[in-house]
Scaffold this motif. Structure first.
Motif, short mmCIF file in Angstrom:
data_model
loop_
_atom_site.label_atom_id
_atom_site.label_comp_id
_atom_site.label_asym_id
_atom_site.label_seq_id
_atom_site.Cartn_x
_atom_site.Cartn_y
_atom_site.Cartn_z
N MET A 1 -12.25 -18.28 -16.88
CA MET A 1 -12.78 -17.19 -17.71
C MET A 1 -13.43 -16.37 -16.33
O MET A 1 -14.07 -15.27 -16.52
CB MET A 1 -14.02 -17.82 -18.28
CG MET A 1 -14.52 -16.72 -19.14
SD MET A 1 -15.71 -17.52 -20.49
CE MET A 1 -17.19 -18.02 -19.51
N ALA A 2 -13.28 -16.69 -15.07
CA ALA A 2 -13.61 -16.01 -13.97
C ALA A 2 -13.18 -14.40 -14.09
O ALA A 2 -13.97 -13.42 -13.70
CB ALA A 2 -13.50 -16.66 -12.69
N ASP A 3 -11.66 -14.42 -14.53
CA ASP A 3 -11.05 -13.17 -14.33
C ASP A 3 -11.62 -12.15 -15.54
O ASP A 3 -11.66 -11.05 -15.55
CB ASP A 3 -9.55 -13.19 -14.65
CG ASP A 3 -8.95 -13.91 -13.52
OD1 ASP A 3 -9.42 -13.78 -12.60
OD2 ASP A 3 -7.89 -14.33 -13.82
N ALA A 4 -12.57 -12.90 -16.56
CA ALA A 4 -12.89 -12.06 -17.52
C ALA A 4 -14.27 -11.49 -17.34
O ALA A 4 -15.13 -10.86 -18.06
CB ALA A 4 -13.12 -13.16 -18.88
N GLY A 5 -14.61 -11.53 -16.03
CA GLY A 5 -15.91 -10.82 -15.76
C GLY A 5 -17.11 -11.86 -15.73
O GLY A 5 -18.14 -11.45 -15.35
N GLU A 8 -16.58 -19.18 -14.51
CA GLU A 8 -15.71 -20.26 -15.45
C GLU A 8 -16.42 -21.42 -15.25
O GLU A 8 -16.57 -22.27 -14.27
CB GLU A 8 -14.28 -20.30 -14.66
CG GLU A 8 -13.55 -21.38 -15.60
CD GLU A 8 -12.11 -21.44 -15.41
OE1 GLU A 8 -11.33 -22.56 -15.81
OE2 GLU A 8 -11.68 -20.60 -14.74
N PRO A 9 -17.29 -21.94 -16.52
CA PRO A 9 -17.94 -23.18 -16.43
C PRO A 9 -17.09 -24.45 -15.95
O PRO A 9 -16.03 -24.79 -16.52
CB PRO A 9 -18.54 -23.33 -17.70
CG PRO A 9 -18.44 -21.85 -18.25
CD PRO A 9 -17.24 -21.21 -17.63
N ALA A 10 -17.74 -25.45 -15.45
CA ALA A 10 -16.66 -26.77 -15.17
C ALA A 10 -16.60 -27.38 -16.35
O ALA A 10 -17.60 -27.66 -17.04
CB ALA A 10 -17.37 -27.30 -13.87
N HIS A 48 -11.00 -22.35 -20.50
CA HIS A 48 -10.56 -22.79 -19.15
C HIS A 48 -9.01 -22.36 -18.78
O HIS A 48 -8.12 -22.61 -19.57
CB HIS A 48 -10.76 -24.32 -19.12
CG HIS A 48 -10.18 -24.93 -17.77
ND1 HIS A 48 -11.01 -24.79 -16.69
CD2 HIS A 48 -9.30 -25.53 -17.62
CE1 HIS A 48 -10.32 -25.32 -15.76
NE2 HIS A 48 -9.13 -26.12 -16.15
N GLY A 49 -8.97 -21.84 -17.60
CA GLY A 49 -7.61 -21.40 -17.26
C GLY A 49 -6.98 -20.44 -17.59
O GLY A 49 -5.87 -19.87 -17.50
N GLU A 54 -6.22 -12.80 -22.21
CA GLU A 54 -6.16 -14.09 -22.96
C GLU A 54 -7.44 -14.77 -23.59
O GLU A 54 -8.05 -15.19 -24.61
CB GLU A 54 -5.49 -15.39 -22.23
CG GLU A 54 -3.98 -15.39 -21.99
CD GLU A 54 -3.43 -16.28 -21.09
OE1 GLU A 54 -2.23 -16.39 -21.26
OE2 GLU A 54 -4.10 -16.64 -20.17
N THR A 55 -8.44 -14.48 -22.44
CA THR A 55 -9.89 -15.10 -22.87
C THR A 55 -10.32 -14.02 -23.60
O THR A 55 -11.14 -14.59 -24.81
CB THR A 55 -10.84 -15.12 -21.54
OG1 THR A 55 -10.35 -15.82 -20.64
CG2 THR A 55 -12.22 -15.18 -21.92
#
Length: 206
Positions: A1-5, A8-10, A48-49, A54-55
């Motif tokens: 989800m990092a790319d979504a702004g 990304e939670p573990a 995740h991923g 996609e998110t």
């Protein structure tokens, strides 16, 4: 989800305990707190991923499945905002919240108010306190219905005669919030009156 702004939670097979308040081992975690934490971990598993596109797609489809799915997503995103490691992380979750909200932020406001009105608010974690006030400001900016009730709840949490760091921080955060949204504040007589009373009392105490 990092790319979504947002960060990304573990992912974890065992949901972590809620991280909103500083609780002792003997304290019982309230059900709504665990719901928020569980929703956050469900959000992590769902995104995740995935790429940003996609998110966004999976979150919008999930939010449209049912009101329950929508509310769980909103709860997870609110929890992510409140426990964010930094301002950038919180802003990322807010952007996702703006994408999935289907009720004018009604569910988000209700979740924030649960935190703001909690009897344990005096034990809220320092970073969470800051995020509560920040999110309250964003809800005001979005003209979300019920934002005034969140601010009223926060005003009632300011304690006269309490010189603890947390209470002083809350006073400063509230003063900044009201200054930044002065025009909005004057449009809600109950907020303006409660703020005048609260800070008049606090000025005498401090």
């Amino acid at each position: 989800m990092a790319d979504a702004g947002g960060p990304e939670p573990a992912a974890s097979p065992v949901p972590a305990a809620p991280q909103l308040f500083q609780l002792d081992p003997i304290d019982v975690v309230e059900g709504w707190q665990q719901e928020l934490a569980d929703s956050f971990h469900g959000l992590a598993a769902l995104t995740h991923g995935r790429s940003q596109a996609e998110t966004h797609d999976v979150l919008q489809r999930k939010a449209s499945e049912s009101m329950q799915s929508h509310n769980e997503l909103v709860g997870g995103l609110v929890y992510g905002i409140l426990t964010a490691a930094g301002a950038g992380d919180g802003a990322g979750y807010l952007r996702l919240l703006q994408i999935v909200s289907r009720d004018g932020f009604g569910c988000a406001v209700a979740r924030v108010q649960q935190v703001a009105a909690a009897p344990r608010f005096g034990r809220v974690r320092g970073e969470v306190r800051g995020q509560v006030y920040w999110l309250a400001g964003e809800l005001i900016r979005a003209r979300a219905g019920g934002a005034d009730q969140v601010v009223l709840a926060l005003l009632r949490q300011l304690r006269g005669g309490d010189v603890a760091a947390g209470n002083i921080a809350g006073c400063r955060l509230m003063l900044r919030l009201l200054q930044e949204h002065y025009a909005w504040t004057t449009g809600f007589p109950a907020v303006a009156a409660t703020a005048a009373y609260a800070f008049g009392r606090l000025a005498l105490d401090h």
